[in-house]
Design a protein around this motif. Structure first.
Motif, PDB file in Angstrom:
ATOM      1  N   UNK A  87      45.903  25.405  28.451  1.00  0.00           N
ATOM      2  CA  UNK A  87      46.716  25.579  29.645  1.00  0.00           C
ATOM      3  C   UNK A  87      45.786  25.927  30.804  1.00  0.00           C
ATOM      4  N   UNK A  88      45.781  25.099  31.835  1.00  0.00           N
ATOM      5  CA  UNK A  88      44.900  25.290  32.987  1.00  0.00           C
ATOM      6  C   UNK A  88      45.740  25.742  34.175  1.00  0.00           C
ATOM      7  N   UNK A  89      45.464  26.951  34.658  1.00  0.00           N
ATOM      8  CA  UNK A  89      46.138  27.489  35.834  1.00  0.00           C
ATOM      9  C   UNK A  89      45.233  27.251  37.032  1.00  0.00           C
ATOM     10  N   UNK A  90      45.694  26.448  37.987  1.00  0.00           N
ATOM     11  CA  UNK A  90      44.923  26.159  39.197  1.00  0.00           C
ATOM     12  C   UNK A  90      45.421  27.096  40.290  1.00  0.00           C
ATOM     13  N   UNK A  91      44.498  27.883  40.844  1.00  0.00           N
ATOM     14  CA  UNK A  91      44.871  28.861  41.869  1.00  0.00           C
ATOM     15  C   UNK A  91      44.255  28.494  43.215  1.00  0.00           C
ATOM     16  N   UNK A  92      44.960  28.797  44.292  1.00  0.00           N
ATOM     17  CA  UNK A  92      44.518  28.462  45.644  1.00  0.00           C
ATOM     18  C   UNK A  92      43.755  29.585  46.329  1.00  0.00           C
ATOM     19  N   UNK A  93      43.423  30.609  45.596  1.00  0.00           N
ATOM     20  CA  UNK A  93      42.658  31.715  46.167  1.00  0.00           C
ATOM     21  C   UNK A  93      41.490  32.027  45.232  1.00  0.00           C
ATOM     22  N   UNK A  94      40.501  32.676  45.785  1.00  0.00           N
ATOM     23  CA  UNK A  94      39.336  33.014  44.977  1.00  0.00           C
ATOM     24  C   UNK A  94      39.707  34.063  43.938  1.00  0.00           C
ATOM     25  N   UNK A  95      39.082  33.966  42.794  1.00  0.00           N
ATOM     26  CA  UNK A  95      39.269  34.952  41.736  1.00  0.00           C
ATOM     27  C   UNK A  95      38.307  36.093  42.036  1.00  0.00           C
ATOM     28  N   UNK A  96      38.852  37.271  42.216  1.00  0.00           N
ATOM     29  CA  UNK A  96      38.065  38.424  42.635  1.00  0.00           C
ATOM     30  C   UNK A  96      37.574  39.225  41.423  1.00  0.00           C
ATOM     31  N   UNK A  97      36.546  40.012  41.662  1.00  0.00           N
ATOM     32  CA  UNK A  97      36.053  41.013  40.724  1.00  0.00           C
ATOM     33  C   UNK A  97      35.633  40.444  39.366  1.00  0.00           C
ATOM     34  N   UNK A  98      35.043  39.259  39.366  1.00  0.00           N
ATOM     35  CA  UNK A  98      34.492  38.685  38.140  1.00  0.00           C
ATOM     36  C   UNK A  98      33.129  39.335  37.932  1.00  0.00           C
ATOM     37  N   UNK A  99      32.704  39.759  36.816  1.00  0.00           N
ATOM     38  CA  UNK A  99      33.255  39.606  35.467  1.00  0.00           C
ATOM     39  C   UNK A  99      34.056  40.806  34.975  1.00  0.00           C
ATOM     40  N   UNK A 100      33.979  41.930  35.679  1.00  0.00           N
ATOM     41  CA  UNK A 100      34.519  43.173  35.135  1.00  0.00           C
ATOM     42  C   UNK A 100      36.023  43.173  34.928  1.00  0.00           C
ATOM     43  N   UNK A 101      36.773  42.948  35.985  1.00  0.00           N
ATOM     44  CA  UNK A 101      38.217  42.994  35.926  1.00  0.00           C
ATOM     45  C   UNK A 101      38.768  41.921  36.862  1.00  0.00           C
ATOM     46  N   UNK A 102      38.772  40.651  36.411  1.00  0.00           N
ATOM     47  CA  UNK A 102      39.203  39.564  37.300  1.00  0.00           C
ATOM     48  C   UNK A 102      40.597  39.809  37.869  1.00  0.00           C
ATOM     49  N   UNK A 103      40.719  39.532  39.173  1.00  0.00           N
ATOM     50  CA  UNK A 103      41.973  39.781  39.880  1.00  0.00           C
ATOM     51  C   UNK A 103      42.322  38.623  40.805  1.00  0.00           C
ATOM     52  N   UNK A 104      43.614  38.512  41.065  1.00  0.00           N
ATOM     53  CA  UNK A 104      44.115  37.601  42.087  1.00  0.00           C
ATOM     54  C   UNK A 104      45.062  38.430  42.952  1.00  0.00           C
ATOM     55  N   UNK A 105      44.849  38.395  44.251  1.00  0.00           N
ATOM     56  CA  UNK A 105      45.655  39.164  45.200  1.00  0.00           C
ATOM     57  C   UNK A 105      45.718  40.644  44.822  1.00  0.00           C
ATOM     58  N   UNK A 106      44.606  41.173  44.332  1.00  0.00           N
ATOM     59  CA  UNK A 106      44.525  42.596  44.014  1.00  0.00           C
ATOM     60  C   UNK A 106      45.191  43.013  42.720  1.00  0.00           C
ATOM     61  N   UNK A 107      45.703  42.047  41.950  1.00  0.00           N
ATOM     62  CA  UNK A 107      46.340  42.374  40.672  1.00  0.00           C
ATOM     63  C   UNK A 107      45.498  41.807  39.534  1.00  0.00           C
ATOM     64  N   UNK A 108      45.187  42.630  38.530  1.00  0.00           N
ATOM     65  CA  UNK A 108      44.343  42.171  37.424  1.00  0.00           C
ATOM     66  C   UNK A 108      45.019  41.063  36.609  1.00  0.00           C
TER      67      UNK A 108
END
Length: 132
Positions: A87-108
């Motif tokens: 299952x491939x989830x394509x997101x329109x925003x950068x994935x933050x906080x890689x590698x420790x705790x990946x987040x999108x829009x501030x939510x892990x």
């Protein structure tokens, strides 16, 4: 990046555009986040699916709604594993906080995916959550 790995892939849209059709393990079923959840609850699990809208869903959802997604994925994870689903989830925003705790829009992303991400397969704009 190996999109044929069984599990959940999260990929930034710019990186996704670099992938050619020959890199796909099979012809993908394309769907939205809400339709994806409906499909797996109905047992319509496919070998390869591309899901758009995870970032919008995370941004607009409460923690309770995100937990419901996690519960759905947990409930049907055996079915996805037995079918060999990728299952491939394509997101329109950068994935933050890689590698420790990946987040999108501030939510892990750990709030959604039932297993930890594979640190060895990480790339900028790409994460893999195996379900083995």
């Amino acid at each position: 990046m190996n999109l044929s790995g069984i599990g959940f892939h999260v990929i930034y849209v710019e990186k996704y555009r670099e992938i050619s059709d020959k890199d796909f393990p099979s012809i993908p079923v394309k769907t939205s986040m809400i339709d994806f959840l409906r499909k797996i609850e109905r047992g319509e699990i496919h070998r390869f699916m591309i899901v758009k809208g995870l970032d919008d869903f995370i941004r607009s959802s409460t923690d309770e709604a995100i937990e419901q997604v996690r519960n759905i994925l947990n409930r049907f994870i055996r079915d996805m594993l037995s079918y060999g689903s990728s299952i491939v989830f394509v997101v329109n925003c950068e994935i933050e906080n890689i590698p420790d705790n990946p987040m999108i829009h501030g939510k892990p992303l750990a709030l959604i995916f039932p297993r930890p991400h594979d640190i060895g397969s990480m790339e900028p704009g790409y994460l893999y959550y195996p379900i083995m």
